[in-house]
Design an enzyme around this catalytic site. Structure first.
Site, PDB file in Angstrom:
ATOM      1  CG  LEU A  94      -2.156  -0.837   1.249  1.00  0.00           C
ATOM      2  CD1 LEU A  94      -2.872  -0.717   2.578  1.00  0.00           C
ATOM      3  CD2 LEU A  94      -3.091  -0.461   0.118  1.00  0.00           C
ATOM      4  CG  ASP A  95       1.046   3.899  -3.350  1.00  0.00           C
ATOM      5  OD1 ASP A  95       2.002   3.118  -3.535  1.00  0.00           O
ATOM      6  OD2 ASP A  95       0.298   4.274  -4.268  1.00  0.00           O
ATOM      7  N   PRO A  96       2.279   4.915   0.860  1.00  0.00           N
ATOM      8  CG  PRO A  96       4.445   5.733   1.192  1.00  0.00           C
ATOM      9  CD  PRO A  96       3.555   5.130   0.144  1.00  0.00           C
ATOM     10  CB  VAL A 100      -3.123   4.010   0.254  1.00  0.00           C
ATOM     11  CG1 VAL A 100      -4.366   3.134   0.245  1.00  0.00           C
ATOM     12  CG2 VAL A 100      -2.970   4.749  -1.070  1.00  0.00           C
TER      13      VAL A 100
END
Length: 309
Positions: A37-39, A41
């Site tokens: 997961l992107d930071p 998100v």
């Protein structure tokens, strides 16, 4: 501690940060996550502990559901709000709702995406984000994905002052789907720059937000008990694979990696010793042969040992 731990990842942390924190809290090294997961998100991040790390590919194959927001009229280098703005087209009136819905519908089913430059995809042994940070251009690979559903969840909002239109959505997708790119592709279908302005993963690996463990308030003293209460057995990664209880003789053969002759027809079987998953076998001709072995798995959580999937 062997099993799958559904964790809540808050925005601001990377998936690697979550793994690192769990290694500290639980004092164990063999930990992995099932899907970065992107930071920026937040949401569900299934974590594999111990022997369950071998089940990560199966967890990732179960699909994911997201809720989020698309902002039309602006584009950034990262395809979300973390990056520098690279395009803007001022909107002077609300957009036709039917046109937005048609653009979203065109992106369901089997699609092909080009990953964002700011992503972890490797090209020639280097991450795309490494090329991007050094200002280098490289041809990005095209990747197949499947979008099961991509629908708007509220009326679009026209911001006259900013000259933008935004709308919220829900999306259920296969592994390897970039939601940031899905937002950008909606904009392209409408002839507009676009960016993903907010994203939450609400379901992953069969787990929902309500089932997750929030690590932020835990200490090394409280974490083991909290993790054990949320832990689920490895077979949660194989919800549709039939289970077969092994006899003593069959268990001996499995320990030696031998093929089995079983009165089954399913393409895969989950081989159980009592309540504990020991192997996934797949059918080859008349025999079942080893696929993934979990011989070290010891399932200790009696509260959920016999829980149905």
């Amino acid at each position: 501690m062997d099993g799958i731990l559904p964790v809540y990842k808050p925005s601001g942390m990377t998936s690697a940060d979550v793994v690192s924190k769990l290694r500290y809290l639980l004092q164990m090294r063999r930990i992995g996550h099932s899907g970065t997961l992107d930071p920026s998100v937040d949401g569900v991040l299934p974590i594999a502990l111990g022997a369950a790390t071998k089940a990560v590919p199966a967890l990732m194959a179960l699909g994911k559901t997201y809720t989020g927001e698309v902002l039309l009229g602006v584009a950034t280098e990262t395809e979300d709000l973390d990056g520098a703005e690279i395009a803007r087209q001022r909107l002077v009136a609300p957009l036709d709702v039917a046109a937005i819905d048609a653009a979203m519908a065109s992106l369901t089913g089997d699609i092909v995406q080009i990953p964002p430059m700011y992503s972890a995809v490797k090209v020639n042994g280097r991450r795309l984000y490494d090329y991007a940070r050094h200002g280098e251009q490289v041809e990005r690979p095209r990747r197949a994905a499947h979008v099961y559903a991509f629908t708007r969840t509220a009326a679009p909002v026209f911001d006259e002052a900013a000259g933008t239109v935004s709308f919220t959505f829900t999306a259920t997708v296969s592994k390897g789907t970039y939601i940031r790119t899905l937002a950008v592709d909606v904009g392209q279908a409408l002839g507009l720059p676009a960016v993903m302005s907010q994203l939450t993963r609400t379901q992953s690996g069969g787990f929902t937000l309500a089932q997750t463990l929030d690590l932020r308030a835990l200490s090394r003293e409280t974490a083991p008990e909290a993790a054990q209460a949320h832990l689920r057995p490895i077979e949660y990664a194989y919800p549709t694979v039939p289970r077969v209880s092994l006899t003593a003789a069959q268990w001996g053969d499995v320990q030696n990696g031998k093929a089995l002759l079983l009165s089954q027809t399913a393409p895969q079987l989950a081989l159980m010793q009592g309540a504990t998953l020991k192997a996934i076998y797949h059918r080859v001709g008349e025999l079942y042969r080893p696929d993934v072995m979990f011989l070290a798995n010891v399932w200790m959580n009696g509260d959920t040992m016999n829980e149905s999937l």
